[in-house]
Design a protein around this motif. Structure first.
Motif, PDB file in Angstrom:
ATOM      1  N   ARG A 187       9.596   3.914   7.984  1.00  0.00           N
ATOM      2  CA  ARG A 187      10.141   3.710   6.637  1.00  0.00           C
ATOM      3  C   ARG A 187      11.607   3.286   6.687  1.00  0.00           C
ATOM      4  NH1 ARG A 187       8.275   4.524   1.679  1.00  0.00           N
ATOM      5  NH2 ARG A 187       6.339   5.337   2.581  1.00  0.00           N
ATOM      6  N   ALA A 188      12.392   3.893   7.574  1.00  0.00           N
ATOM      7  CA  ALA A 188      13.815   3.559   7.651  1.00  0.00           C
ATOM      8  C   ALA A 188      14.017   2.104   8.058  1.00  0.00           C
ATOM      9  CB  ALA A 188      14.517   4.487   8.636  1.00  0.00           C
ATOM     10  N   VAL A 189      13.249   1.635   9.017  1.00  0.00           N
ATOM     11  CA  VAL A 189      13.394   0.248   9.469  1.00  0.00           C
ATOM     12  C   VAL A 189      12.957  -0.722   8.380  1.00  0.00           C
ATOM     13  CG1 VAL A 189      12.472  -1.461  11.084  1.00  0.00           C
ATOM     14  CG2 VAL A 189      13.235   0.769  11.925  1.00  0.00           C
ATOM     15  N   LEU A 190      11.788  -0.469   7.809  1.00  0.00           N
ATOM     16  CA  LEU A 190      11.255  -1.413   6.829  1.00  0.00           C
ATOM     17  C   LEU A 190      12.064  -1.415   5.536  1.00  0.00           C
ATOM     18  CD1 LEU A 190       7.435  -0.796   7.334  1.00  0.00           C
ATOM     19  CD2 LEU A 190       8.865  -2.574   8.347  1.00  0.00           C
ATOM     20  N   GLU A 191      12.501  -0.256   5.134  1.00  0.00           N
ATOM     21  CA  GLU A 191      13.232  -0.161   3.863  1.00  0.00           C
ATOM     22  C   GLU A 191      14.708  -0.504   4.031  1.00  0.00           C
ATOM     23  OE1 GLU A 191      13.782   3.094   0.227  1.00  0.00           O
ATOM     24  OE2 GLU A 191      12.235   3.373   1.771  1.00  0.00           O
ATOM     25  N   PRO A 244       9.236   0.265  -1.591  1.00  0.00           N
ATOM     26  CA  PRO A 244       8.299   1.343  -1.233  1.00  0.00           C
ATOM     27  C   PRO A 244       6.833   0.957  -1.410  1.00  0.00           C
ATOM     28  CG  PRO A 244      10.123   2.214  -2.521  1.00  0.00           C
ATOM     29  CD  PRO A 244      10.267   0.726  -2.542  1.00  0.00           C
ATOM     30  N   GLU A 245       6.540   0.119  -2.430  1.00  0.00           N
ATOM     31  CA  GLU A 245       5.145  -0.243  -2.662  1.00  0.00           C
ATOM     32  C   GLU A 245       4.579  -1.051  -1.495  1.00  0.00           C
ATOM     33  OE1 GLU A 245       7.588  -1.899  -5.239  1.00  0.00           O
ATOM     34  OE2 GLU A 245       7.888   0.283  -5.249  1.00  0.00           O
ATOM     35  N   ARG A 246       5.401  -1.952  -0.943  1.00  0.00           N
ATOM     36  CA  ARG A 246       4.895  -2.762   0.173  1.00  0.00           C
ATOM     37  C   ARG A 246       4.686  -1.898   1.410  1.00  0.00           C
ATOM     38  NH1 ARG A 246       7.425  -8.204   3.100  1.00  0.00           N
ATOM     39  NH2 ARG A 246       5.598  -8.542   4.453  1.00  0.00           N
ATOM     40  N   ILE A 247       5.587  -0.972   1.637  1.00  0.00           N
ATOM     41  CA  ILE A 247       5.432  -0.076   2.785  1.00  0.00           C
ATOM     42  C   ILE A 247       4.163   0.748   2.646  1.00  0.00           C
ATOM     43  CG2 ILE A 247       6.473   1.851   4.031  1.00  0.00           C
ATOM     44  CD1 ILE A 247       9.217   0.780   3.131  1.00  0.00           C
ATOM     45  N   ALA A 248       3.926   1.247   1.451  1.00  0.00           N
ATOM     46  CA  ALA A 248       2.714   2.038   1.223  1.00  0.00           C
ATOM     47  C   ALA A 248       1.462   1.201   1.455  1.00  0.00           C
ATOM     48  CB  ALA A 248       2.723   2.594  -0.199  1.00  0.00           C
ATOM     49  N   GLU A 249       1.513  -0.059   1.035  1.00  0.00           N
ATOM     50  CA  GLU A 249       0.366  -0.944   1.231  1.00  0.00           C
ATOM     51  C   GLU A 249       0.108  -1.188   2.723  1.00  0.00           C
ATOM     52  OE1 GLU A 249      -1.144  -5.465   0.055  1.00  0.00           O
ATOM     53  OE2 GLU A 249       0.754  -4.690  -0.722  1.00  0.00           O
ATOM     54  N   LEU A 250       1.180  -1.397   3.482  1.00  0.00           N
ATOM     55  CA  LEU A 250       1.029  -1.595   4.927  1.00  0.00           C
ATOM     56  C   LEU A 250       0.435  -0.350   5.589  1.00  0.00           C
ATOM     57  CD1 LEU A 250       4.414  -3.400   5.724  1.00  0.00           C
ATOM     58  CD2 LEU A 250       2.129  -4.425   5.787  1.00  0.00           C
TER      59      LEU A 250
END
Length: 804
Positions: free
Chosen positions: A780-784, A791-797
């Protein structure tokens, strides 16, 4: 890449490689020698067997691209010449006794007043300070002090070194990395600093992190020539062929079991075993055998089948099959076989001197697309450039402070702001990026939870229990990094990689050649995304050539490069050095390649592609043997612990259980001191009676505890050191003085201890890791934070299984 810079190289044989690396990268390196010539000029092998100051192939191996200047530093006028050169120098390297230059008013503090930007590198057996800083040493004693000898060789024989000296090379390569990291700090702040390198500490990287055994509660690793240790059982990996020997890679681990299945399928096809043998769960076999779940003789049917099978095959047949079938197996080559191989010929690796076409040297340690390494000068004759250097006008150092240089933030490290996307794995790559992360680079390490890095399933583990999150070796190779998990086989996972490429300055990868291209992540594609990108690809044989498809680990590269045959006893099967030996070598050269490319980009804005062959890089650690073959036609062979310059020279048994002490006698006064210690009359005339002397010395050492023998000999100024085992390394006062063991205070994995940086920079201490790198810890830290994903894209991944 380093062409603007000047290096003053005051080293002897203990430090020549550092200066040569900087010279190969383009620096103007001046080798400063005493009037009678460097002691390295007297080290063999020698051209045509004739000794003399210009005949040493050891000297030739590590001084190309340098100029020579002879100075007597006891004379005021020659010290003035040196001080004038210091005023215009960017780096200085020395490898003398700690404090010797300070006694001549030429220490770091004194020279920094003349050139504040000077990077001053000291290489010594144990470092500049500590309880052993002044101990006498040799290659043999340093290999023993590092624990590497205790891990290498046959269990029923004495601990063994590699016949071609290695300790100086590990230290020299580390010193070059330290010099370039200090240079990066100087680029930012204008200040130089002192880099302190210990041969003992540098050499410990070759232990594959088993130095940590006692620290994390793991049973100690032992010498297992020709085998892999699985608990109390040794799995044989050495087999005789029709024309020599082959060695297997670690094919019984969760990340490598499929390689054993492929090998046994081939063996079954040829009728040497039942096909059902190949279908076992070989990925779990090593863990089950080591834990006692399987009987100790469970591997015997495999050993019998492989013994019979390989006895019908030749080296060339095995190598061809290893490439075509992607097997973890390699022939044990001599240096001549790898030098004359079709692979090195296809890559134009051996480099001949323009005026001496038969003098072929090991080629560049890596292939750089924009700034290929060039061999501009042959090894210098004694004082060959003295006249021109003495009359040279005063030079301004290229590193002199310039207007517009920004002041670094307080506490900022040399590589702060450097961003690395790390697709390396195991040791050769991750240990390199660990060096950069220690000094401020932001490194994002990409893993897969479905295809674990081999280090996560390799000992030592905390409390001795297999645990992917508790592998101290993985944590040591990946400290101070951010970690994410990605499914790179999915299109969405590769899309995340492309976003990380847009963020990164450097991409590092060690997949088999062609994999990144098949994924659409080859360098031409990534350059379109990030034109100034630096990309390094590291593998066993390089990205081109008929053997490019050879798959393996450093154990197999050590077989191909000639190390296996040189860490053995005459007349015995090849014992080989411990573990994935060439991984430790390649780690330094990977780091050096990245740092040099970053320096070039800082001056020109250009990125580039780097093709690093682990085998080719490792051959620089065998450069004297390489030249002995290409110039003299002589193949270096196994010599146990014997040495052409020194005798007695060996590792002798002591009164302790599996206790050993390394002793190296070179000078006559050392021999006389040894005779006095043994209570024998001076038998100088009988020194050549080697068997008799060795027997008498073994008899003397057997009556003493290891520490007592070591202390008595050091008190007499004799190079000697215990051959430390892994518990001995953890209790060694010198390693503790240098802070080698770092306790990571993380509740997620209590008891975790890792190895520290092996570099000591006076103004830029390495970062101390605060947490264990668990799988996907920083997704999460890297992607965000780094990529700005919502957050929605991270959750989808996460839901689609991309982050695994």
């Amino acid at each position: 890449m380093l062409s603007p810079y000047r290096v003053l190289d005051l080293t002897d044989e203990a430090g020549l490689l550092c200066g040569q690396i900087l010279a190969d990268l383009g620096a103007d390196v001046i080798q400063i020698e005493p009037p009678e010539g460097s002691p390295a000029r007297r080290i063999g092998p020698h051209r045509d067997g004739c000794e003399g100051p210009e005949a040493s192939l050891f000297w030739a191996a590590y001084t190309r691209n340098k100029r020579s200047l002879a100075l007597d530093l006891d004379l005021e006028r020659d010290r003035e010449v040196l001080l004038r050169l210091v005023a215009g120098a960017d780096f200085l390297i020395e490898s003398g006794r700690p404090g010797w230059l300070a006694e001549l008013d030429l220490g770091y503090e004194e020279l920094a007043r003349i050139q504040p930007g000077l990077v001053y590198v000291s290489i010594s057996p144990f470092g500049q300070t500590g309880p052993k800083a002044r101990w006498r040493a040799s290659d043999l004693t340093q290999v023993a002090a590092a624990g590497f000898a205790q891990l290498s060789g046959d269990a029923e024989e004495a601990p063994t070194r590699i016949s071609v000296p290695q300790a100086h090379a590990h230290a020299g390569a580390d010193a070059a990395v330290g010099a370039l990291i200090a240079h990066m700090e100087r680029r930012r702040s204008g200040r130089g600093q002192h880099v302190d390198i210990s041969m003992q500490q540098s050499m410990t990287l070759a232990n594959m992190f088993r130095t940590l055994d006692a620290a994390v509660g793991m049973p100690p690793a032992r010498r297992t020539a020709g085998g892999l240790q699985a608990g109390r059982v040794v799995i044989p990996v050495r087999h005789r062929t029709r024309d020599g020997w082959v060695t297997l890679g670690p094919s019984v681990m969760p990340s490598t079991g499929h390689f054993m299945q492929r090998l046994l399928s081939w063996v079954a096809e040829e009728g040497f075993c039942d096909a059902a043998l190949a279908e076992q769960d070989w990925g779990a076999f090593g863990v089950r055998l080591g834990s006692g779940e399987l009987p100790p003789d469970s591997y015997e049917p495999v050993k019998r089948a492989l013994d019979a099978f390989f006895a019908t095959r030749t080296h060339s047949e095995v190598l061809k099959a290893a490439i075509e079938r992607r097997l973890l197996v390699a022939p044990v080559f001599g240096v001549d076989e790898i030098v004359e191989s079709e692979q090195l010929a296809a890559r134009d690796f051996a480099v001949a001197r323009e005026n001496a076409p038969t003098d072929r040297f090991p080629g560049p340690f890596a292939k750089f697309s924009r700034t290929p390494l060039a061999y501009r000068r042959p090894p210098p004759r004694l004082d060959e450039h003295g006249a021109e250097l003495r009359r040279e006008a005063r030079r301004e150092p290229a590193s002199a402070p310039r207007r517009g240089r920004r002041s670094p933030s307080r506490g900022e490290l040399p590589l702060a702001g450097v961003k690395i996307l790390d697709l390396f794995w195991v040791i050769a790559g991750p240990a390199a990026t660990r060096m950069l992360a220690d000094y401020g680079a932001t490194v994002v390490r990409v893993e897969s939870s479905t295809n674990l890095d081999t280090l996560r399933v390799s000992p030592p583990w905390v409390f001795g229990r297999p645990d992917a999150e508790g592998a101290a070796c993985f944590q040591s190779a990946n400290a101070n990094k951010l970690g994410i998990t990605l499914d790179l086989r999915s299109e969405e996972g590769r899309a995340v990689v492309l976003d990380l490429v847009r963020w990164a300055d450097v991409v590092s990868e060690s997949f088999a050649p062609g994999v990144m291209e098949r994924w659409g992540l080859g360098y031409p594609k990534l350059r379109q995304v990030r034109p100034e990108l630096i990309m390094i690809s590291s593998c066993i044989m390089g990205q081109t050539g008929p053997w490019r498809g050879f798959t393996g680990f450093g154990r197999l590269a050590a077989s191909l490069a000639g190390f296996q045959s040189l860490a053995s006893w005459p007349g015995r099967p090849p014992a080989g050095p411990f573990g994935a030996y060439t991984d430790a070598i390649a780690a330094r050269y990977n780091a050096l390649a990245i740092l040099a490319a970053l320096e070039h980009r800082a001056r020109t804005g250009e990125g580039q592609y780097i093709d690093q062959s682990q085998t080719e890089a490792a051959l620089h650690f065998l450069a004297p043997a390489f030249l002995d073959w290409t110039i003299n036609g002589h193949v270096a062979e196994a010599a146990g612990n014997a040495d052409e310059r020194c005798f007695p020279h060996g590792i002798y048994p002591t009164a302790d259980e599996d206790g050993w002490v390394a002793i190296a006698i070179e000078r006559d006064e050392e021999w006389r001191s040894l005779c006095e210690a043994m209570g024998r009359p001076d038998p100088t005339a009988r020194r050549d009676a080697r068997a008799e002397v060795d027997a008498a010395l073994s008899e003397w050492t057997r009556t003493r505890p290891t520490v007592e023998a070591e202390a008595e000999l050091q008190a007499r100024d004799i190079p000697a050191h215990a051959a430390l085992d892994t518990p001995g390394l953890f209790s060694d006062p010198q390693l503790r003085h240098r802070g080698h063991f770092i306790h990571v205070d993380d509740p997620a994995r209590p008891g975790m201890v890792i190895e520290s940086s092996r570099l000591r920079l006076s103004a830029s201490p390495a970062r101390t890791p605060e947490r264990v790198l668990t799988l996907g810890r920083d997704n999460r830290a890297v992607l965000e934070d780094l990529l700005g994903y919502p957050p929605e894209r991270i959750a989808e991944l996460e839901e689609r299984g991309v982050l695994r």
